[in-house]
Design a protein around this motif. Structure first.
Motif, PDB file in Angstrom:
ATOM      1  N   UNK A 260      -0.383  -6.164   2.237  1.00 64.51           N
ATOM      2  CA  UNK A 260      -0.036  -5.217   1.191  1.00 64.51           C
ATOM      3  C   UNK A 260       1.437  -5.122   0.860  1.00 64.51           C
ATOM      4  N   UNK A 261       2.284  -5.913   1.528  1.00 65.69           N
ATOM      5  CA  UNK A 261       3.734  -5.826   1.273  1.00 65.69           C
ATOM      6  C   UNK A 261       4.247  -6.975   0.416  1.00 65.69           C
ATOM      7  N   UNK A 262       3.360  -7.809  -0.091  1.00 66.03           N
ATOM      8  CA  UNK A 262       3.735  -8.908  -0.988  1.00 66.03           C
ATOM      9  C   UNK A 262       4.793  -9.818  -0.376  1.00 66.03           C
TER      10      UNK A 262
ATOM     11  N   UNK B  96       0.827  -1.181   0.000  1.00 61.53           N
ATOM     12  CA  UNK B  96       0.000   0.000   0.000  1.00 61.53           C
ATOM     13  C   UNK B  96       0.862   1.230   0.000  1.00 61.53           C
ATOM     14  N   UNK B  97       0.516   2.211  -0.789  1.00 61.37           N
ATOM     15  CA  UNK B  97       1.351   3.388  -0.914  1.00 61.37           C
ATOM     16  C   UNK B  97       0.533   4.655  -0.745  1.00 61.37           C
ATOM     17  N   UNK B  98      -0.379   4.636   0.198  1.00 57.57           N
ATOM     18  CA  UNK B  98      -1.211   5.811   0.439  1.00 57.57           C
ATOM     19  C   UNK B  98      -0.732   6.510   1.685  1.00 57.57           C
ATOM     20  N   UNK B  99      -1.316   7.684   1.947  1.00 54.59           N
ATOM     21  CA  UNK B  99      -0.896   8.452   3.101  1.00 54.59           C
ATOM     22  C   UNK B  99      -1.326   7.836   4.409  1.00 54.59           C
ATOM     23  N   UNK B 100      -2.312   6.962   4.392  1.00 58.37           N
ATOM     24  CA  UNK B 100      -2.725   6.233   5.585  1.00 58.37           C
ATOM     25  C   UNK B 100      -3.425   4.978   5.141  1.00 58.37           C
ATOM     26  N   UNK B 101      -3.665   4.058   6.082  1.00 60.65           N
ATOM     27  CA  UNK B 101      -4.258   2.789   5.716  1.00 60.65           C
ATOM     28  C   UNK B 101      -5.750   2.873   5.495  1.00 60.65           C
ATOM     29  N   UNK B 102      -6.364   3.993   5.812  1.00 62.50           N
ATOM     30  CA  UNK B 102      -7.806   4.113   5.680  1.00 62.50           C
ATOM     31  C   UNK B 102      -8.293   3.934   4.259  1.00 62.50           C
ATOM     32  N   UNK B 103      -7.426   4.176   3.260  1.00 60.37           N
ATOM     33  CA  UNK B 103      -7.878   4.111   1.875  1.00 60.37           C
ATOM     34  C   UNK B 103      -8.224   2.699   1.436  1.00 60.37           C
ATOM     35  N   UNK B 104      -7.562   1.676   2.010  1.00 57.04           N
ATOM     36  CA  UNK B 104      -7.922   0.309   1.632  1.00 57.04           C
ATOM     37  C   UNK B 104      -8.946  -0.286   2.580  1.00 57.04           C
ATOM     38  N   UNK B 105      -9.035   0.260   3.768  1.00 60.02           N
ATOM     39  CA  UNK B 105      -9.915  -0.326   4.774  1.00 60.02           C
ATOM     40  C   UNK B 105     -11.345   0.149   4.545  1.00 60.02           C
ATOM     41  N   UNK B 106     -12.022  -0.464   3.624  1.00 53.98           N
ATOM     42  CA  UNK B 106     -13.382  -0.050   3.294  1.00 53.98           C
ATOM     43  C   UNK B 106     -14.395  -1.039   3.825  1.00 53.98           C
ATOM     44  N   UNK B 107     -15.384  -1.433   3.048  1.00 55.60           N
ATOM     45  CA  UNK B 107     -16.495  -2.192   3.640  1.00 55.60           C
ATOM     46  C   UNK B 107     -16.193  -3.663   3.839  1.00 55.60           C
ATOM     47  N   UNK B 108     -15.462  -3.993   4.883  1.00 53.26           N
ATOM     48  CA  UNK B 108     -15.257  -5.384   5.288  1.00 53.26           C
ATOM     49  C   UNK B 108     -16.585  -5.925   5.775  1.00 53.26           C
ATOM     50  N   UNK B 109     -17.056  -5.263   6.813  1.00 55.39           N
ATOM     51  CA  UNK B 109     -18.306  -5.689   7.437  1.00 55.39           C
ATOM     52  C   UNK B 109     -19.410  -4.705   7.120  1.00 55.39           C
ATOM     53  N   UNK B 110     -19.025  -3.422   6.966  1.00 57.46           N
ATOM     54  CA  UNK B 110     -20.035  -2.386   6.761  1.00 57.46           C
ATOM     55  C   UNK B 110     -20.391  -2.309   5.289  1.00 57.46           C
ATOM     56  N   UNK B 111     -21.318  -3.121   4.862  1.00 56.28           N
ATOM     57  CA  UNK B 111     -21.756  -3.126   3.482  1.00 56.28           C
ATOM     58  C   UNK B 111     -23.273  -3.109   3.453  1.00 56.28           C
ATOM     59  N   UNK B 112     -23.822  -2.907   2.256  1.00 53.83           N
ATOM     60  CA  UNK B 112     -25.265  -2.858   2.140  1.00 53.83           C
ATOM     61  C   UNK B 112     -25.769  -1.448   2.186  1.00 53.83           C
ATOM     62  N   UNK B 113     -27.015  -1.305   2.618  1.00 51.17           N
ATOM     63  CA  UNK B 113     -27.662   0.002   2.626  1.00 51.17           C
ATOM     64  C   UNK B 113     -26.968   0.947   3.588  1.00 51.17           C
TER      65      UNK B 113
END
Length: 324
Positions: free
Chosen positions: A73-75, A1-18
């Motif tokens: 993310x570090x392969x 991962x090469x973003x300024x913080x890890x929040x960019x990849x941490x999206x809807x693991x559990x929080x999905x749907x409506x």
């Protein structure tokens, strides 16, 4: 991962749907239920935060985690010595920084043991080689910390960064209203505990009989000093205040989306994880968590770089009976 913080990849693991379902789960902020912005919001809402007057932004360190073979993310690659030297030179040349400190695995492990001295399951699970090395950065007062994070996060060998001020929003949080919270199932609950294993009540809101059994357990379970019931309307009021800056989330959420809950005060010497673990298994309960468990999870994420799907088992160990 090469973003300024890890929040960019941490999206809807559990929080999905409506959106309403997302909001309902975010509202259950006693559990860091979902990664991404919702997870950060939950961490901010519940982790103890000093006031801006007590802790200036230049005293809040940005933590730069380096890659290990097991880091998400570090392969399966570890940061090389050449990359470490290049990163150190880059950091030393940044005018925005006042101090750069490198923390090796041995030093990180000593800090880890100091942070979790009584958590035997966690200390048994985590070894020195599991912990990433890191750079700790002090940033000048008034500097745009996001620009610093973005610039550093792009460097080779960096797995991610964490900034306490990014999570806490740079402001004081409201102290927790309870030591533990037990959330009830709603009609729209997507949690597995609500959708199966309850007989005819599955996929429905908590029933009167289920509530009766829960109250009986609260009245007789050792370690519980007191408790109060919070209805949906009160929960929505707290939710609206907590996420006042997120108008889209609030507008997508209805009172009926909010879970009822019981807010518990626990005795300090009780095993909080055993209490919430037992309550979480009761029919009609969506989820249950406590402050000690949450603070452990947040610290593992922010201070020690444990993030990603492969750390699920670590979080369960961190909050196992006997761990707090």
């Amino acid at each position: 991962m090469r973003a300024g913080s890890r929040g960019s990849w941490l999206r809807p693991w559990l929080l999905s749907g409506a959106a309403a379902s997302v909001a309902a789960l975010v509202a259950a902020v006693a559990v860091v239920a979902g990664p991404g912005e919702e997870r950060r919001a939950a961490a901010a809402a519940l982790s103890p935060t000093a006031s801006p007057e007590a802790v200036a932004d230049d005293q809040q360190e940005i933590v730069v985690f380096l890659c290990t073979p097991s880091t998400y993310g570090c392969d399966k690659r570890e940061t090389t010595q050449k990359q470490k030297r290049a990163l150190k030179a880059f950091l030393d040349a940044m005018p925005e920084l006042t101090e750069v400190t490198f923390l090796d695995r041995a030093g990180t492990y000593e800090a880890f043991k100091r942070d979790f001295p009584a958590n035997r399951p966690l200390l048994k699970k985590v070894k020195a080689e599991d912990l990433p090395e890191s750079f700790r950065l002090r940033v000048k007062h008034g500097v745009d910390r996001r620009r610093v994070r973005v610039a550093v996060g792009r460097r080779p060998g960096v797995s991610g960064l964490e900034d306490p001020l990014e999570i806490r929003g740079g402001s004081a949080s409201t102290p927790a209203r309870s030591d533990a919270t037990v959330f009830m199932c709603t009609k729209t609950s997507a949690m597995p505990a609500c959708t199966s294993g309850r007989g005819k009540a599955s996929d429905k809101a908590v029933t009167p009989d289920e509530k009766k059994a829960i109250i009986a357990a609260l009245d007789t379970m050792p370690g519980i000093e007191s408790y109060v019931f919070e209805d949906q309307r009160t929960a929505y009021q707290h939710f609206s205040r907590t996420f006042a800056d997120n108008k889209a989330l609030i507008s997508a959420t209805k009172v009926s989306d909010m879970p009822e809950s019981y807010r518990l005060m626990l005795y300090p010497d009780a095993d909080w994880n055993s209490i919430t673990g037992r309550l979480a298994r009761m029919p009609g309960v969506s989820q249950a968590s406590n402050q000690r468990c949450l603070e452990t999870r947040v610290k593992l994420y922010v201070e020690y770089g444990f993030f990603g799907p492969e750390t699920d088992d670590l979080e369960s160990v961190a909050c196992a009976p006997g761990a707090g």
